[in-house]
Motif scaffolding. Sequence first.
Motif, short mmCIF file in Angstrom:
data_model
loop_
_atom_site.label_atom_id
_atom_site.label_comp_id
_atom_site.label_asym_id
_atom_site.label_seq_id
_atom_site.Cartn_x
_atom_site.Cartn_y
_atom_site.Cartn_z
N PHE A 182 -8.99 22.50 8.11
CA PHE A 182 -8.33 22.46 6.80
C PHE A 182 -8.37 21.04 6.26
O PHE A 182 -8.98 20.76 5.24
N ASN A 183 -7.72 20.10 6.94
CA ASN A 183 -7.75 18.68 6.57
C ASN A 183 -8.47 17.89 7.66
O ASN A 183 -8.66 18.37 8.78
N GLY A 184 -8.82 16.67 7.30
CA GLY A 184 -9.31 15.74 8.30
C GLY A 184 -8.15 15.01 8.93
O GLY A 184 -7.65 15.39 9.99
N ILE A 185 -7.67 13.95 8.28
CA ILE A 185 -6.47 13.23 8.70
C ILE A 185 -5.49 13.26 7.53
O ILE A 185 -5.81 12.81 6.42
N ASP A 186 -4.28 13.76 7.79
CA ASP A 186 -3.25 13.92 6.77
C ASP A 186 -2.03 13.10 7.21
O ASP A 186 -1.41 13.41 8.23
N VAL A 187 -1.70 12.05 6.46
CA VAL A 187 -0.61 11.15 6.81
C VAL A 187 0.46 11.21 5.73
O VAL A 187 0.18 11.01 4.54
N PHE A 188 1.70 11.50 6.15
CA PHE A 188 2.84 11.49 5.23
C PHE A 188 3.89 10.52 5.75
O PHE A 188 4.21 10.51 6.94
N ALA A 189 4.44 9.70 4.83
CA ALA A 189 5.53 8.80 5.19
C ALA A 189 6.57 8.83 4.08
O ALA A 189 6.23 8.70 2.89
N GLU A 190 7.83 9.03 4.48
CA GLU A 190 8.91 8.99 3.50
C GLU A 190 8.94 7.64 2.80
O GLU A 190 8.43 6.63 3.31
N ALA A 191 9.58 7.61 1.62
CA ALA A 191 9.57 6.41 0.81
C ALA A 191 10.16 5.21 1.55
O ALA A 191 9.71 4.07 1.36
N ALA A 192 11.15 5.45 2.44
CA ALA A 192 11.80 4.34 3.13
C ALA A 192 11.01 3.84 4.33
O ALA A 192 11.37 2.84 4.94
N VAL A 193 9.95 4.53 4.70
CA VAL A 193 9.17 4.18 5.88
C VAL A 193 8.22 3.02 5.57
O VAL A 193 7.56 3.00 4.52
N THR A 194 8.15 2.07 6.47
CA THR A 194 7.15 1.01 6.38
C THR A 194 5.90 1.48 7.11
O THR A 194 5.90 1.62 8.33
N ALA A 195 4.83 1.74 6.36
CA ALA A 195 3.61 2.29 6.94
C ALA A 195 2.49 1.26 6.86
O ALA A 195 2.27 0.63 5.82
N SER A 196 1.78 1.10 7.98
CA SER A 196 0.67 0.16 8.03
C SER A 196 -0.40 0.72 8.95
O SER A 196 -0.18 1.67 9.69
N GLY A 197 -1.58 0.10 8.92
CA GLY A 197 -2.65 0.53 9.80
C GLY A 197 -3.94 0.76 9.08
O GLY A 197 -4.14 0.31 7.94
N GLU A 198 -4.84 1.53 9.73
CA GLU A 198 -6.18 1.72 9.20
C GLU A 198 -6.76 3.02 9.71
O GLU A 198 -6.56 3.41 10.86
N VAL A 199 -7.50 3.68 8.85
CA VAL A 199 -8.26 4.88 9.20
C VAL A 199 -9.72 4.53 8.96
O VAL A 199 -10.14 4.35 7.81
N GLY A 200 -10.52 4.42 10.03
CA GLY A 200 -11.88 3.93 9.86
C GLY A 200 -12.88 4.58 10.78
O GLY A 200 -12.57 4.94 11.92
N THR B 50 -11.58 22.63 4.22
CA THR B 50 -11.01 23.36 3.08
C THR B 50 -10.39 22.40 2.08
O THR B 50 -10.46 22.61 0.87
N SER B 51 -9.78 21.33 2.57
CA SER B 51 -9.06 20.39 1.71
C SER B 51 -9.66 19.00 1.86
O SER B 51 -10.87 18.84 1.78
N ALA B 52 -8.80 18.01 2.10
CA ALA B 52 -9.23 16.61 2.07
C ALA B 52 -9.62 16.09 3.44
O ALA B 52 -9.05 16.49 4.45
N GLY B 53 -10.55 15.16 3.45
CA GLY B 53 -10.86 14.46 4.68
C GLY B 53 -9.76 13.48 5.03
O GLY B 53 -9.33 13.40 6.18
N LEU B 54 -9.27 12.73 4.05
CA LEU B 54 -8.20 11.77 4.26
C LEU B 54 -7.17 11.94 3.17
O LEU B 54 -7.46 11.78 1.98
N GLN B 55 -5.95 12.25 3.60
CA GLN B 55 -4.85 12.44 2.66
C GLN B 55 -3.69 11.55 3.05
O GLN B 55 -3.21 11.61 4.19
N ARG B 56 -3.24 10.69 2.13
CA ARG B 56 -2.11 9.81 2.36
C ARG B 56 -1.07 10.05 1.28
O ARG B 56 -1.37 9.89 0.10
N SER B 57 0.14 10.41 1.67
CA SER B 57 1.18 10.71 0.70
C SER B 57 2.45 9.95 1.04
O SER B 57 2.64 9.50 2.17
N GLY B 58 3.35 9.83 0.05
CA GLY B 58 4.54 9.03 0.22
C GLY B 58 4.16 7.57 0.35
O GLY B 58 3.26 7.07 -0.34
N SER B 59 4.81 6.85 1.25
CA SER B 59 4.51 5.43 1.43
C SER B 59 3.31 5.21 2.34
O SER B 59 2.98 4.08 2.68
#
Length: 687
Positions: free
Chosen positions: A289-307, A315-324
């Motif tokens: 369905f997805n490749g990598i799907d990352v969700f972080a609430e607004a208050a979350v400090t999110a960092s890193g790399e997808v490479g 069916t959907s996205a290869g890389l999906q990043r939502s929220g923070s």
Amino acid sequence: MSRYASMLLFAIVLDIGSAQAFTRTWPSGTAPCNTSLQACIEGSAAADTVLVASNDVIAASVFIHKPFVLRAAAGYRPVIGAGFVISGNVNAAGTWGWQVEGFELQQGYIALSIQGGTRANVVIRSNRVLSDLSGISQISVHKDSTVGTELNYQIAQNQLDYYWDTFDGALRAALQILDGGSGSSSGRIRENRVFARGSQSIGILVNTYDRGHRTEVLGNHVLGGQAGSIFLRQGSLIAVTGGTLTALVLNNVVRSIVPGSRQADGIKVDAYDGALNLTALHNTVVDAFNGIDVFAEAAVTASGEVGGNLFAYLTSAGLQRSGSASGIGDRDNLFFQSSETPSTAGLSATSVFADPMLKSVPGDPHLRPGSPAIDQLVGTELEEVLAINGLPRTDGDGLRRFKRGNSVFKSNGLDIGALEAGDETLLHRLPGTAPGNTSIVDHPMLNDFPQAVPVQTANWNPDGVGGIYNNHPVSMFYSTGRWRLREEDLLPFSASAAFNIFAPGSGSGRYGHLNTAGNTNADLTTLNAELNGYADYIVLVTRNPGSGSVSDVVSPLGVNFAGGMWRVERLDGLPMPISGGFNVYFQEPSINAFRHRASAGNIFGNSSDIDHPLLNGNRCARFQVTMNNAGPPNNHHIGVYYIGAPFNRWSIFNQDGATMTVSADFHVVVDPQAVDCPDALFGNGFE
């Protein structure tokens, strides 16, 4: 320090036993290990080890409510009968360990609940669970200690077949780490092979509740998992108290069980509070369905790399990043038949949009020659990640990651995705009449390539058909544009004899060794210094007589590590000639490059059965074997053969019919792409 300094700067040291621990063997040991397995465990002290030297079905559950090691004895695969389990609930002071290794469960689970202690070191390795018990996780580690216990886990090389199809609000996973209670945690989930069937199943789950948790998810193959093939989850939905999830997700392969169904969810990461530090590199997600799907609430400090990931047939996205999660960067990912297009906003300019040219669509995720994913990246950054985290230089198949090179990056050519291309395995069969003592190998991977270093293993009955002994020393040499097999005793090959030939791609890990006066002494020659100090390496060798002055070596050969160096030895003790040499392949151990020890549990006459997920039931498997003289010498020419139902196993055998030597040791390398018939490795999914 580099951008990876925030990653997993820790070493997993799993101290299971203690200086006072005692090792017992069941069922043939003395009391208390001469009755039931449970009685043996109950009668042993905390931190003791029990080795189970039986292949029989144990029709009882096993409970281990103390620090302990329960392990199959070398060469055995104990079976826990249907409906029975291995479990423990441990509350021990100080640092303690709990290990379960080498069991088959017909229908059950392995579960540990951690209630206390300063540090809990948990190892669950090389087990096989054939079916589940009504949606209960097949491997589960649950920390709910309230005294700040530090959890350190290693969940490796297990085979799981799981099913859950009913929505009940719970997260149902084949393999799960539940990190509650208090105290930090760290661990590795490595080289597991997981079927996750049903619409509500999860393959691998790491669920941490507002804690400091570091995890490495490495080289796993997950088929299915519609509710999350690989699912990492940080933070409680109810209480917001912080915590950090630091994750390295590397070299994993995710796809559907039924090719073309897209009934796999992909890699999913959710963070509800605190911080998320995600590094997801060189994974392959196809037919999902997805490749990598990352969700972080607004208050979350999110960092890193997808490479360096490969996403195709989604069916959907290869890389999906939502929220923070938008703060997590991306680079060098390949997208094909997903919702992304070259104009997709937010993607790095280094993204690749092209058909990855998979070996088969969508069943086999390996790359075909000419794929635009091959040699697209510089290997420097990945090498840095592996070095920082003390990880092997292997890919999602457990074979060498760094191979070949190209005109731009030279030796640093690196493929996109989890599976590095470059090796080739073939079957070579001699003619049925007048085979002579040499045989030309005609293959594009080897033709006109004198720098190749092919290795060979005799195959008694390729594809499970026939059976030809060839009790002769066999070498390989190059002449006039072709590689050739040669009988070192100059006698004719057996008619229709067959050989598995492995041609490793160029790069570190293979070379042509020349015997010289400086490296040859008595019955041995010492291999290059590149291998020095690596006693755990898996080493394959094939005699190469060279050209000019040729000295034949008619003795069986083996490798041996001594004095910090690897050597090739003649097993007859006669002098090693200072001419010719050997084709040498070496790599770090993995699920597909391993040692096999012959023992009373697997020896049958002149053979020793191998129990391995790629080989069991796969008559078309092609693999390589070299004797390792760490054990008693097995002074016989060897080969491999397949025995069908009801055993469905590959074996290593002595060509002269002599009884296999107890404790003889062998190095084995399996190429997952080496399949010639449709019902083989990719048929059962445990590739």
